[in-house]
Enzyme design. Structure first.
Site, short mmCIF file in Angstrom:
data_model
loop_
_atom_site.label_atom_id
_atom_site.label_comp_id
_atom_site.label_asym_id
_atom_site.label_seq_id
_atom_site.Cartn_x
_atom_site.Cartn_y
_atom_site.Cartn_z
N TYR A 72 -1.77 0.13 8.32
CA TYR A 72 -3.00 -0.42 8.68
C TYR A 72 -2.81 -0.43 10.42
CZ TYR A 72 -2.90 -2.51 4.39
OH TYR A 72 -3.25 -3.36 2.69
N SER A 107 -8.35 -1.04 -2.22
CA SER A 107 -8.30 0.84 -1.99
C SER A 107 -9.67 1.11 -3.31
CB SER A 107 -7.10 1.69 -2.18
OG SER A 107 -6.49 1.45 -1.69
N ARG A 116 0.92 -1.41 0.23
CA ARG A 116 -0.31 0.39 0.45
C ARG A 116 0.89 1.40 -0.26
NH1 ARG A 116 -5.36 -1.53 1.92
NH2 ARG A 116 -5.97 -0.12 0.93
N ASP A 118 -4.18 -0.58 -6.74
CA ASP A 118 -4.79 -0.84 -5.30
C ASP A 118 -5.87 -1.35 -5.38
OD1 ASP A 118 -4.89 -1.20 -2.73
OD2 ASP A 118 -3.66 0.62 -2.25
N GLN A 125 -0.35 3.04 -5.86
CA GLN A 125 -2.05 3.48 -5.91
C GLN A 125 -3.07 2.81 -6.57
OE1 GLN A 125 -1.51 7.33 -3.66
NE2 GLN A 125 -2.61 6.53 -2.39
P1 NAD Z 1 -8.16 -1.64 6.62
O1 NAD Z 1 -9.29 -2.31 5.52
O2 NAD Z 1 -7.46 -3.01 6.53
O3 NAD Z 1 -8.85 -0.89 8.09
C1 NAD Z 1 -10.43 0.17 7.77
C2 NAD Z 1 -10.24 0.55 8.79
O4 NAD Z 1 -10.63 0.42 9.94
C3 NAD Z 1 -8.45 1.67 8.75
O5 NAD Z 1 -8.32 2.82 9.07
C4 NAD Z 1 -8.78 1.59 9.94
O6 NAD Z 1 -7.36 1.91 11.15
C5 NAD Z 1 -9.30 0.66 10.82
N1 NAD Z 1 -9.84 0.53 12.09
C6 NAD Z 1 -9.02 -0.52 12.67
N2 NAD Z 1 -9.56 -1.27 13.57
C7 NAD Z 1 -10.35 -0.60 14.32
C8 NAD Z 1 -10.53 -0.27 16.15
N3 NAD Z 1 -10.95 -0.44 16.78
N4 NAD Z 1 -12.14 0.84 15.92
C9 NAD Z 1 -11.70 1.91 14.81
N5 NAD Z 1 -11.19 1.73 13.72
C10 NAD Z 1 -10.58 0.79 13.10
O7 NAD Z 1 -7.79 -0.38 5.82
P2 NAD Z 1 -7.95 0.40 5.07
O8 NAD Z 1 -8.80 1.44 3.98
O9 NAD Z 1 -7.67 -0.46 3.21
O10 NAD Z 1 -5.98 1.81 4.79
C11 NAD Z 1 -5.89 1.35 6.09
C12 NAD Z 1 -5.34 3.34 5.05
O11 NAD Z 1 -4.13 2.98 4.92
C13 NAD Z 1 -5.56 4.18 4.88
O12 NAD Z 1 -4.35 4.89 5.97
C14 NAD Z 1 -5.62 4.67 4.07
O13 NAD Z 1 -4.90 5.38 3.77
C15 NAD Z 1 -3.99 3.75 4.12
N6 NAD Z 1 -3.94 3.64 2.18
C16 NAD Z 1 -2.71 3.83 1.74
C17 NAD Z 1 -2.45 3.71 -0.13
C18 NAD Z 1 -1.12 3.99 -0.83
O14 NAD Z 1 -0.25 4.79 -0.23
N7 NAD Z 1 -0.87 3.11 -2.18
C19 NAD Z 1 -3.53 2.37 -0.61
C20 NAD Z 1 -4.48 2.37 0.44
C21 NAD Z 1 -4.71 2.53 2.10
#
Ligand code: NAD
Length: 384
Positions: free
Chosen positions: A224, A129, A118, A126, A123
């Site tokens: 994560y 996403s 990630r 992905d 991106q």
């Molecule tokens: P995910 O689907 O694994 O989880 C969804 C959200 O749930 C996350 O934000 C996580 O922090 C949150 N979470 C987990 N436990 C929790 C709890 N107990 N209470 C409340 N919230 C909780 O995550 P995702 O959406 O696939 O992505 C996570 C992060 O990675 C995001 O910040 C995203 O911006 C980042 N990301 C970066 C890139 C990149 O730079 N290429 C790409 C994708 C995602």
């Protein structure tokens, strides 16, 4: 190379006619299973129009050199594959590593879209996403449909209608899109996430961040969430319970990669909600964030609708297929040439996403993974 497109178990298709056309223009062949794109509104003629050939599923499995699918093919179907087939799918080896064993045969290689790092550079590839963003959008629409109340504030001749309160638990990709969608509908939106970085993102979308102080640092967790202390979880639960009680809609997206989703809404919390309120639980496939969620079902408990659906992207089948195909196209830029595939394992994206190579399990085996990486070239220097 012969690329195969199969009919999926949901409404999406992995390769649009546009991507099929691109493969063909580069000198490859493409075959598709009858009706593969129909539920994403790409009918068979749109594939034949770009030069793809219609074949039976069995034929495709037996003859294709490359299979791109949204969900992995079954064990029985692996038996039909020919030597050296390349499989591209979302295998989720972090949920169950034993899945890799299915493909460790007949010189098959398997690449998992959900293992692409990630990082900023990846991106555009992905898949997680792209699909999560669609799911976040659709979750709000599902809730709106079930909710016996308006989302926006309205001034009517009969009186003022207050805006609905929407609480988003988990402000990752899906959560942020849910915030944006609920805001567009005029709701009052609050959101919570354990990752410190999410606060600014939530606020930049105009929503209020529900703050619980004292979270474990997640800076080095690759984007994560990390497991939190018991004390933190208790404080978090108390504050969230207060917010849930007041909410008309709660959208939950909280996931922990490779582990069951955290329970954020207890049965007591559901009971505290106003009758007719709605919970949409996107984390249902990994156990759900609500104690009463039933995966792939809409249930009504204590007069609250609870939607358990981790596959909401499939409901926006055309757009989801287009974005998925674009992700595949961008990923293939790293490895596909007119002559065929060339895997440069010094590229982290290729290395991390390869879970089986030429019949050997690579996932979880660092020595085998490192053995794929070519030794750095030593430049010869002229002797003085
Ligand atoms: P995910 O689907 O694994 O989880 C969804 C959200 O749930 C996350 O934000 C996580 O922090 C949150 N979470 C987990 N436990 C929790 C709890 N107990 N209470 C409340 N919230 C909780 O995550 P995702 O959406 O696939 O992505 C996570 C992060 O990675 C995001 O910040 C995203 O911006 C980042 N990301 C970066 C890139 C990149 O730079 N290429 C790409 C994708 C995602």
């Amino acid at each position: 190379m012969l690329f195969g497109i199969l009919r999926e178990n949901d409404h999406r298709v992995s390769v649009t006619p546009e991507l099929a056309k691109k493969f063909i223009s580069e000198g490859h062949e493409v075959c598709f299973e009858i009706g593969a794109g129909t539920t994403a509104y790409f009918n068979d003629s749109s594939y034949t129009a770009v030069g793809a050939t219609e074949k039976s599923r069995e034929d495709i499995l037996k003859t294709a050199n490359v299979l791109i699918t949204l969900a992995p093919i079954s064990k029985e179907e692996v038996e039909l594959l020919s030597e050296g087939t390349l499989l591209f799918s979302s295998f989720e080896p972090f949920q169950d590593a034993s899945i890799c064993e299915l493909y460790a045969t007949k010189g098959i290689s398997a690449f998992s879209f959900d293992m692409i790092p990630r990082t900023t550079i990846a991106q555009s590839m992905d898949v997680l996403s792209s699909m999560a963003s669609i799911a976040g959008y659709k979750a709000v629409l599902k809730a709106t449909e079930l909710l016996p109340r308006y989302m926006p504030m309205l001034s009517t001749a009969a009186g003022t209608v207050p805006p609905s309160k929407v609480l988003i638990l988990g402000a990752g990709v899906a959560g942020l899109q849910a915030i944006a969608t609920a805001k567009r509908l005029g709701a009052q939106v609050e959101a919570f996430d354990t990752r410190a970085a999410s606060k600014e993102e939530v606020q930049s979308l105009g929503a209020k961040f529900v703050e619980v102080a004292g979270a474990n640092d997640d800076t080095n967790a690759g984007g994560y969430a990390v497991e939190q202390s018991e004390e933190y979880k208790k404080k978090q639960a108390e504050l969230i319970n207060q917010k849930i009680e007041k909410a008309d809609v709660v959208i939950t997206t909280a996931q922990l990669r490779g582990r069951p989703a955290p329970t954020l809404i207890s049965e007591e919390a559901v009971k505290s909600m106003k009758p007719g309120s709605v919970i949409v639980d996107i984390a249902s496939s990994t156990g759900g964030n609500c104690a009463l969620t039933e995966d792939a079902k809409v249930v009504k408990k204590h007069d609250v609708f609870i939607v358990g659906n981790s596959n909401l992207a499939a409901d926006i089948s055309e757009q989801a297929s287009v974005l998925f195909s674009k992700n595949v196209q961008n990923y293939f830029k790293l490895m596909l040439t007119k002559e065929g595939f060339n895997f440069d394992f010094s590229d982290e994206i290729i290395l991390q996403s390869c879970i089986v190579y030429k019949g050997e399990v690579i996932y979880g085996n660092e020595a085998k993974q490192q053995a794929l990486v070519p030794a750095p070239q030593v430049e010869e220097t002229a002797e003085a």
